[in-house]
Design a protein around this motif. Sequence first.
Motif, PDB file in Angstrom:
ATOM      1  N   ILE A 159      26.237 -40.411  -8.342  1.00  0.00           N
ATOM      2  CA  ILE A 159      25.050 -39.981  -8.647  1.00  0.00           C
ATOM      3  C   ILE A 159      24.302 -39.072 -10.081  1.00  0.00           C
ATOM      4  CG2 ILE A 159      23.397 -38.234  -7.736  1.00  0.00           C
ATOM      5  CD1 ILE A 159      24.274 -38.558  -4.895  1.00  0.00           C
ATOM      6  N   GLN A 160      23.504 -39.558 -11.063  1.00  0.00           N
ATOM      7  CA  GLN A 160      23.492 -39.497 -12.395  1.00  0.00           C
ATOM      8  C   GLN A 160      22.223 -38.522 -12.316  1.00  0.00           C
ATOM      9  OE1 GLN A 160      25.303 -40.429 -14.521  1.00  0.00           O
ATOM     10  NE2 GLN A 160      26.756 -41.932 -13.105  1.00  0.00           N
ATOM     11  N   THR A 161      20.736 -38.906 -11.247  1.00  0.00           N
ATOM     12  CA  THR A 161      19.755 -37.753 -11.282  1.00  0.00           C
ATOM     13  C   THR A 161      19.307 -37.331  -9.600  1.00  0.00           C
ATOM     14  OG1 THR A 161      19.412 -39.316 -13.427  1.00  0.00           O
ATOM     15  CG2 THR A 161      17.444 -37.586 -12.367  1.00  0.00           C
ATOM     16  N   LEU A 162      19.184 -36.432  -9.686  1.00  0.00           N
ATOM     17  CA  LEU A 162      19.215 -35.377  -8.714  1.00  0.00           C
ATOM     18  C   LEU A 162      18.196 -34.388  -8.639  1.00  0.00           C
ATOM     19  CD1 LEU A 162      20.581 -34.945  -5.572  1.00  0.00           C
ATOM     20  CD2 LEU A 162      21.617 -32.670  -6.998  1.00  0.00           C
ATOM     21  N   LEU A 163      17.052 -35.274  -7.840  1.00  0.00           N
ATOM     22  CA  LEU A 163      15.532 -34.377  -8.032  1.00  0.00           C
ATOM     23  C   LEU A 163      16.181 -33.645  -6.459  1.00  0.00           C
ATOM     24  CD1 LEU A 163      12.582 -36.504  -7.493  1.00  0.00           C
ATOM     25  CD2 LEU A 163      13.826 -35.136  -9.531  1.00  0.00           C
ATOM     26  N   ILE A 164      15.408 -31.574  -6.522  1.00  0.00           N
ATOM     27  CA  ILE A 164      15.892 -31.179  -4.967  1.00  0.00           C
ATOM     28  C   ILE A 164      14.135 -30.886  -4.702  1.00  0.00           C
ATOM     29  CG2 ILE A 164      16.318 -28.584  -5.007  1.00  0.00           C
ATOM     30  CD1 ILE A 164      18.549 -28.945  -7.246  1.00  0.00           C
ATOM     31  N   CYS A 165      14.010 -30.725  -3.397  1.00  0.00           N
ATOM     32  CA  CYS A 165      12.371 -31.421  -3.694  1.00  0.00           C
ATOM     33  C   CYS A 165      13.207 -30.277  -2.585  1.00  0.00           C
ATOM     34  CB  CYS A 165      12.591 -32.248  -2.923  1.00  0.00           C
ATOM     35  SG  CYS A 165      12.440 -34.212  -3.895  1.00  0.00           S
ATOM     36  N   GLY A 166      13.180 -28.876  -2.293  1.00  0.00           N
ATOM     37  CA  GLY A 166      12.788 -27.343  -1.669  1.00  0.00           C
ATOM     38  C   GLY A 166      13.453 -27.666  -0.166  1.00  0.00           C
ATOM     39  N   GLY A 167      13.630 -26.273   0.521  1.00  0.00           N
ATOM     40  CA  GLY A 167      12.181 -25.336   0.394  1.00  0.00           C
ATOM     41  C   GLY A 167      13.304 -24.520  -0.723  1.00  0.00           C
ATOM     42  N   GLY A 168      12.498 -23.171  -0.192  1.00  0.00           N
ATOM     43  CA  GLY A 168      12.980 -22.208  -1.632  1.00  0.00           C
ATOM     44  C   GLY A 168      13.915 -21.497  -1.125  1.00  0.00           C
ATOM     45  N   MET A 169      14.916 -21.419  -0.870  1.00  0.00           N
ATOM     46  CA  MET A 169      16.157 -21.030  -0.556  1.00  0.00           C
ATOM     47  C   MET A 169      16.879 -21.837  -1.488  1.00  0.00           C
ATOM     48  SD  MET A 169      16.992 -19.276   2.769  1.00  0.00           S
ATOM     49  CE  MET A 169      15.783 -20.702   3.735  1.00  0.00           C
ATOM     50  N   VAL A 170      16.635 -23.362  -0.985  1.00  0.00           N
ATOM     51  CA  VAL A 170      17.387 -24.397  -1.317  1.00  0.00           C
ATOM     52  C   VAL A 170      17.818 -24.336  -3.590  1.00  0.00           C
ATOM     53  CG1 VAL A 170      18.020 -26.910  -2.040  1.00  0.00           C
ATOM     54  CG2 VAL A 170      18.467 -25.907  -0.042  1.00  0.00           C
ATOM     55  N   ALA A 190      -5.653 -25.020  -4.552  1.00  0.00           N
ATOM     56  CA  ALA A 190      -5.935 -23.937  -3.289  1.00  0.00           C
ATOM     57  C   ALA A 190      -4.964 -22.993  -3.033  1.00  0.00           C
ATOM     58  CB  ALA A 190      -5.663 -25.242  -1.962  1.00  0.00           C
ATOM     59  N   ALA A 191      -4.980 -22.393  -2.225  1.00  0.00           N
ATOM     60  CA  ALA A 191      -4.097 -21.000  -1.848  1.00  0.00           C
ATOM     61  C   ALA A 191      -4.453 -20.542  -0.406  1.00  0.00           C
ATOM     62  CB  ALA A 191      -4.093 -19.631  -2.658  1.00  0.00           C
ATOM     63  N   ASP A 192      -3.559 -20.103   0.298  1.00  0.00           N
ATOM     64  CA  ASP A 192      -4.540 -19.371   1.742  1.00  0.00           C
ATOM     65  C   ASP A 192      -3.603 -17.754   1.554  1.00  0.00           C
ATOM     66  OD1 ASP A 192      -1.707 -20.224   2.957  1.00  0.00           O
ATOM     67  OD2 ASP A 192      -2.553 -22.200   3.137  1.00  0.00           O
ATOM     68  N   GLY A 193      -2.656 -17.470   1.074  1.00  0.00           N
ATOM     69  CA  GLY A 193      -2.819 -16.355   1.178  1.00  0.00           C
ATOM     70  C   GLY A 193      -1.579 -16.213   2.737  1.00  0.00           C
ATOM     71  N   SER A 194      -1.424 -17.240   3.419  1.00  0.00           N
ATOM     72  CA  SER A 194      -0.227 -16.919   4.502  1.00  0.00           C
ATOM     73  C   SER A 194       0.673 -15.677   3.986  1.00  0.00           C
ATOM     74  CB  SER A 194      -0.247 -18.265   5.205  1.00  0.00           C
ATOM     75  OG  SER A 194      -1.125 -19.243   5.179  1.00  0.00           O
ATOM     76  N   THR A 195       1.544 -15.279   5.240  1.00  0.00           N
ATOM     77  CA  THR A 195       2.561 -14.213   5.319  1.00  0.00           C
ATOM     78  C   THR A 195       3.439 -16.150   5.751  1.00  0.00           C
ATOM     79  OG1 THR A 195       2.055 -13.073   6.931  1.00  0.00           O
ATOM     80  CG2 THR A 195       1.190 -12.542   4.700  1.00  0.00           C
ATOM     81  N   GLY A 196       4.805 -14.919   5.369  1.00  0.00           N
ATOM     82  CA  GLY A 196       5.817 -15.193   6.263  1.00  0.00           C
ATOM     83  C   GLY A 196       5.886 -17.146   6.158  1.00  0.00           C
ATOM     84  N   CYS A 197       5.174 -17.375   5.032  1.00  0.00           N
ATOM     85  CA  CYS A 197       5.784 -19.316   4.710  1.00  0.00           C
ATOM     86  C   CYS A 197       6.353 -19.038   2.899  1.00  0.00           C
ATOM     87  CB  CYS A 197       4.318 -19.710   4.158  1.00  0.00           C
ATOM     88  SG  CYS A 197       2.648 -20.706   5.370  1.00  0.00           S
ATOM     89  N   ALA A 198       6.551 -21.051   3.469  1.00  0.00           N
ATOM     90  CA  ALA A 198       8.017 -20.745   1.724  1.00  0.00           C
ATOM     91  C   ALA A 198       7.500 -20.368   1.082  1.00  0.00           C
ATOM     92  CB  ALA A 198       9.311 -22.069   2.186  1.00  0.00           C
ATOM     93  N   SER A 199       8.098 -20.320  -0.162  1.00  0.00           N
ATOM     94  CA  SER A 199       7.284 -19.635  -1.731  1.00  0.00           C
ATOM     95  C   SER A 199       8.504 -21.061  -2.039  1.00  0.00           C
ATOM     96  CB  SER A 199       7.953 -19.125  -2.435  1.00  0.00           C
ATOM     97  OG  SER A 199       6.712 -18.300  -1.127  1.00  0.00           O
ATOM     98  N   VAL A 200       8.015 -21.325  -3.496  1.00  0.00           N
ATOM     99  CA  VAL A 200       9.041 -22.384  -4.717  1.00  0.00           C
ATOM    100  C   VAL A 200      10.600 -21.513  -4.490  1.00  0.00           C
ATOM    101  CG1 VAL A 200       9.157 -22.698  -7.442  1.00  0.00           C
ATOM    102  CG2 VAL A 200       6.859 -23.065  -6.217  1.00  0.00           C
TER     103      VAL A 200
END
Length: 237
Positions: A159-170, A190-200
Amino acid sequence: MGRPKTIIHILSALDGRISGPFFGVSSVRAASEEYGRIRKEYDADAWLYGAVTTKEFTGFRKPAVDTNDCFVPEGDFVAQRDADLFYVSVDPLGEIGWESGTFRMPGRPDAHVIEILTQQTPAAYRSYLRRLGVSYLLAGEKELDCQLVCEKLHRLFGIQTLLICGGGMVNWSFLQQRVVDELSLVLAPAADGSTGCASVFDRGTFSPTGGPAAFHLKDVKRLKQDAIHLIYTVARP
């Protein structure tokens, strides 16, 4: 150490969320299409996801593990080396229920599955993967060794190029262990201010401790319907 060029490629709301009700907004659907187009243009050999995201993709299917089948050879298992695309699943606890060694999803190319495990992943789960023809790599005792993951992906699968596409912990784990070269961030209007959702970026149980990370802006592009593509390189200490 040889390793792939590693890029975190992620779609985010303006408040940093990568999941939540905001995905129902029409402009976010347009941003998601742009995200998919850019992912394809990277022409990566492998896409890497965390266990939470992979569970969603696999319908939260439970692995059909035989607890009496606990004998497996030591080390890694390579079922296929020459796939056109690899789906890399970070799964230290052995929670993902696969049906075969090929990941299939509408609108995406087929990909050979590589599971990333640790030495503590149960032997019965490893045996289950072998029966299905799913490759796996052992990387770390208890905590995930992201540098070893990248080295093995390069050495064993080319593998020469690896894309990490989530989630936030990874995302955070690979960033903290200094194997990320670039951040590709598609910002949806857009934004919704939800709590408990994964972040970048989120610290997880298998993430190492570490301080803040810094980036250098490489490029900015305006996408359709007010989305933005930000490209950063990772600032090295």
